[in-house]
Design a protein around this motif. Structure first.
Motif, mmCIF file in Angstrom:
data_model
loop_
_atom_site.group_PDB
_atom_site.id
_atom_site.type_symbol
_atom_site.label_atom_id
_atom_site.label_comp_id
_atom_site.label_asym_id
_atom_site.label_seq_id
_atom_site.Cartn_x
_atom_site.Cartn_y
_atom_site.Cartn_z
ATOM 1 N N PHE A 146 1.171 -1.223 0.030
ATOM 2 C CA PHE A 146 0.183 -0.166 -0.035
ATOM 3 C C PHE A 146 0.674 0.994 0.324
ATOM 4 O O PHE A 146 0.302 2.169 0.130
ATOM 5 N N ARG A 147 2.187 1.447 0.046
ATOM 6 C CA ARG A 147 3.131 1.856 0.140
ATOM 7 C C ARG A 147 3.056 2.787 -1.175
ATOM 8 O O ARG A 147 2.799 2.335 -2.449
ATOM 9 N N LYS A 148 3.996 3.827 -1.771
ATOM 10 C CA LYS A 148 4.119 4.238 -3.246
ATOM 11 C C LYS A 148 5.197 3.540 -3.433
ATOM 12 O O LYS A 148 6.137 3.518 -4.992
ATOM 13 N N ASP A 149 5.827 2.656 -3.099
ATOM 14 C CA ASP A 149 6.781 1.653 -3.703
ATOM 15 C C ASP A 149 6.413 0.399 -5.524
ATOM 16 O O ASP A 149 5.285 0.177 -5.112
ATOM 17 N N ILE A 150 7.206 0.614 -6.246
ATOM 18 C CA ILE A 150 6.523 -0.236 -7.177
ATOM 19 C C ILE A 150 6.670 -1.704 -6.917
ATOM 20 O O ILE A 150 6.686 -2.473 -6.541
ATOM 21 N N TYR A 151 5.370 -2.043 -6.113
ATOM 22 C CA TYR A 151 5.488 -3.733 -6.088
ATOM 23 C C TYR A 151 4.287 -3.758 -7.097
ATOM 24 O O TYR A 151 4.160 -4.369 -7.458
ATOM 25 N N ALA A 152 2.761 -3.593 -6.428
ATOM 26 C CA ALA A 152 1.568 -4.443 -7.256
ATOM 27 C C ALA A 152 1.967 -4.048 -8.746
ATOM 28 O O ALA A 152 1.213 -4.869 -9.830
ATOM 29 N N THR A 153 2.795 -3.088 -8.819
ATOM 30 C CA THR A 153 2.479 -2.248 -10.612
ATOM 31 C C THR A 153 3.561 -3.136 -10.838
ATOM 32 O O THR A 153 3.162 -3.377 -12.304
ATOM 33 N N ALA A 154 4.562 -3.811 -10.778
ATOM 34 C CA ALA A 154 5.619 -4.381 -10.937
ATOM 35 C C ALA A 154 5.009 -6.358 -11.424
ATOM 36 O O ALA A 154 5.015 -6.550 -12.378
ATOM 37 N N CYS A 155 3.623 -6.576 -10.568
ATOM 38 C CA CYS A 155 3.079 -7.589 -10.583
ATOM 39 C C CYS A 155 1.676 -7.233 -12.055
ATOM 40 O O CYS A 155 1.767 -8.802 -12.748
ATOM 41 N N ILE A 156 1.394 -6.274 -12.019
ATOM 42 C CA ILE A 156 0.952 -6.228 -13.239
ATOM 43 C C ILE A 156 1.237 -6.170 -14.714
ATOM 44 O O ILE A 156 0.959 -6.792 -15.493
ATOM 45 N N ALA A 157 2.765 -5.439 -14.164
ATOM 46 C CA ALA A 157 3.453 -5.547 -15.580
ATOM 47 C C ALA A 157 4.087 -6.799 -15.964
ATOM 48 O O ALA A 157 3.939 -7.748 -16.811
ATOM 49 N N GLY A 158 4.648 -7.473 -14.675
ATOM 50 C CA GLY A 158 4.490 -9.186 -15.643
ATOM 51 C C GLY A 158 3.434 -10.303 -16.127
ATOM 52 O O GLY A 158 4.139 -11.129 -16.719
ATOM 53 N N GLY A 159 2.285 -9.934 -15.330
ATOM 54 C CA GLY A 159 1.304 -10.535 -15.822
ATOM 55 C C GLY A 159 1.178 -10.043 -17.230
ATOM 56 O O GLY A 159 0.677 -10.728 -18.452
ATOM 57 N N VAL A 160 1.414 -8.767 -17.668
ATOM 58 C CA VAL A 160 1.375 -8.085 -19.318
ATOM 59 C C VAL A 160 2.223 -8.912 -19.970
ATOM 60 O O VAL A 160 2.258 -9.631 -20.779
ATOM 61 N N ALA A 161 3.267 -9.043 -19.613
ATOM 62 C CA ALA A 161 4.018 -9.470 -20.099
ATOM 63 C C ALA A 161 4.410 -10.578 -19.763
ATOM 64 O O ALA A 161 4.575 -11.479 -21.262
ATOM 65 N N TYR A 162 3.487 -11.501 -19.449
ATOM 66 C CA TYR A 162 2.874 -13.273 -19.301
ATOM 67 C C TYR A 162 2.584 -13.388 -20.853
ATOM 68 O O TYR A 162 2.189 -14.077 -22.365
ATOM 69 N N TRP A 163 1.602 -12.263 -20.944
ATOM 70 C CA TRP A 163 0.376 -12.606 -21.813
ATOM 71 C C TRP A 163 0.892 -11.644 -23.416
ATOM 72 O O TRP A 163 0.499 -12.735 -23.970
ATOM 73 N N LEU A 164 1.685 -11.028 -23.313
ATOM 74 C CA LEU A 164 2.419 -10.428 -24.856
ATOM 75 C C LEU A 164 3.559 -11.648 -25.415
ATOM 76 O O LEU A 164 3.379 -12.095 -26.712
ATOM 77 N N SER A 165 3.965 -12.389 -23.954
ATOM 78 C CA SER A 165 4.787 -13.781 -24.515
ATOM 79 C C SER A 165 3.783 -14.485 -25.170
ATOM 80 O O SER A 165 4.001 -14.906 -25.980
ATOM 81 N N TRP A 166 3.167 -15.199 -24.314
ATOM 82 C CA TRP A 166 2.093 -15.958 -24.713
ATOM 83 C C TRP A 166 1.580 -15.583 -26.057
ATOM 84 O O TRP A 166 1.137 -16.514 -26.983
ATOM 85 N N LEU A 167 0.880 -14.301 -26.512
ATOM 86 C CA LEU A 167 0.521 -14.392 -27.799
ATOM 87 C C LEU A 167 1.479 -14.658 -29.079
ATOM 88 O O LEU A 167 1.317 -15.449 -30.256
ATOM 89 N N LEU A 168 3.330 -13.853 -28.547
ATOM 90 C CA LEU A 168 3.789 -13.997 -29.274
ATOM 91 C C LEU A 168 4.621 -15.589 -29.893
ATOM 92 O O LEU A 168 5.135 -15.794 -31.507
ATOM 93 N N THR A 169 4.707 -16.241 -28.914
ATOM 94 C CA THR A 169 5.281 -18.058 -28.969
ATOM 95 C C THR A 169 4.089 -18.771 -28.159
ATOM 96 O O THR A 169 4.237 -18.393 -26.496
ATOM 97 N N PRO A 170 3.590 -19.390 -28.642
ATOM 98 C CA PRO A 170 2.614 -20.469 -27.025
ATOM 99 C C PRO A 170 3.397 -20.919 -26.414
ATOM 100 O O PRO A 170 3.015 -22.751 -26.606
ATOM 101 N N ASP A 171 4.671 -20.642 -25.662
ATOM 102 C CA ASP A 171 5.504 -21.385 -24.882
ATOM 103 C C ASP A 171 5.645 -21.205 -23.337
ATOM 104 O O ASP A 171 5.862 -20.542 -23.486
ATOM 105 N N PRO A 172 5.093 -21.989 -22.642
ATOM 106 C CA PRO A 172 4.424 -20.971 -21.586
ATOM 107 C C PRO A 172 5.945 -21.145 -20.728
ATOM 108 O O PRO A 172 5.662 -20.287 -19.901
ATOM 109 N N ILE A 173 6.883 -21.960 -20.437
ATOM 110 C CA ILE A 173 8.032 -21.327 -19.956
ATOM 111 C C ILE A 173 8.342 -20.108 -20.464
ATOM 112 O O ILE A 173 9.196 -19.583 -19.499
ATOM 113 N N ILE A 174 8.389 -20.061 -21.803
ATOM 114 C CA ILE A 174 9.193 -18.902 -22.169
ATOM 115 C C ILE A 174 8.544 -17.351 -21.499
ATOM 116 O O ILE A 174 8.689 -16.309 -21.103
#
Length: 206
Positions: A146-174
């Protein structure tokens, strides 16, 4: 192979989060049982809430391994407390690694039971952050989430990176690696360059 990879990620994430919780408990001079409890809650809190919300068996109730990993983490903190307790960098490392790995696990488990990606990203954030929130409450600290630190934002960004990677190459490990790398990179860069989100301020004189 994929299941084994996820299991390894979950065990390593449990170890990292348990260390971060026990380290803070030691800094607050908790006794051994209190330190173990804080470490355990940090390690399993997010995954427990995730599994309850997804209506699937709670992961740590299926094997004693997670309780044992927390116990091993406690022993390590006792043996190497001068290094693990006295340096804030150690807390950051273990907390960030645990966060990244648990975001990956949360996303993957949510997708596995058929929910869409936006739910998976939310569950990734819950899995990565709820244990830390509970840890901070138990040790009487304002939750980092709940502080101004980049914490939850990093989680969301990681999730978006997962989604984009999955769209580019359907390899779950990547996709999983991309997610973890983004979370760790954002947390590291935020610390290095003092990035933070805007805060809501209240001036009682106005």
């Amino acid at each position: 192979m994929d299941d084994l990879f996820l299991f390894i990620i979950e065990v390593v994430g449990t170890f990292a989060f348990a260390i971060s919780g026990i380290r803070l408990a030691a800094y607050k001079n908790f006794d051994l049982f209190g330190a173990y409890t804080v470490g355990l809650v940090t390690a399993i809190g997010g995954g427990t809430l995730r599994d309850v919300l997804l209506d699937i068996p709670v992961f740590w109730m299926q094997t004693w391994l997670y309780l044992a990993v927390t116990g091993f983490s406690l022993i390590l903190v006792i043996l190497f407390r001068k290094v693990l307790v006295s340096h804030d960098t150690m807390l950051f490392i273990f907390d960030t690694v645990g966060l990244a790995l648990f975001v990956v696990i949360g996303i993957q488990k949510t997708l596995a039971v058929g929910y869409p990606m936006w739910v998976a990203i939310a569950m990734g954030m819950i899995t990565g952050s709820f244990g830390g929130i509970t840890r901070d409450i138990l040790i009487n600290e304002e939750p980092l989430f709940f502080r101004k630190d980049i914490y939850a934002t990093a989680c969301i960004a990681g999730g978006v990176a997962y989604w984009l990677s999955w769209l580019l190459t359907p390899d779950p490990i990547i996709a999983q690696i991309a997610c973890a790398v983004i979370v760790i990179a954002l947390r590291t860069l935020a610390l290095r360059y003092n990035w933070s989100l805007p805060v809501i301020k209240y001036d009682g004189n106005k």
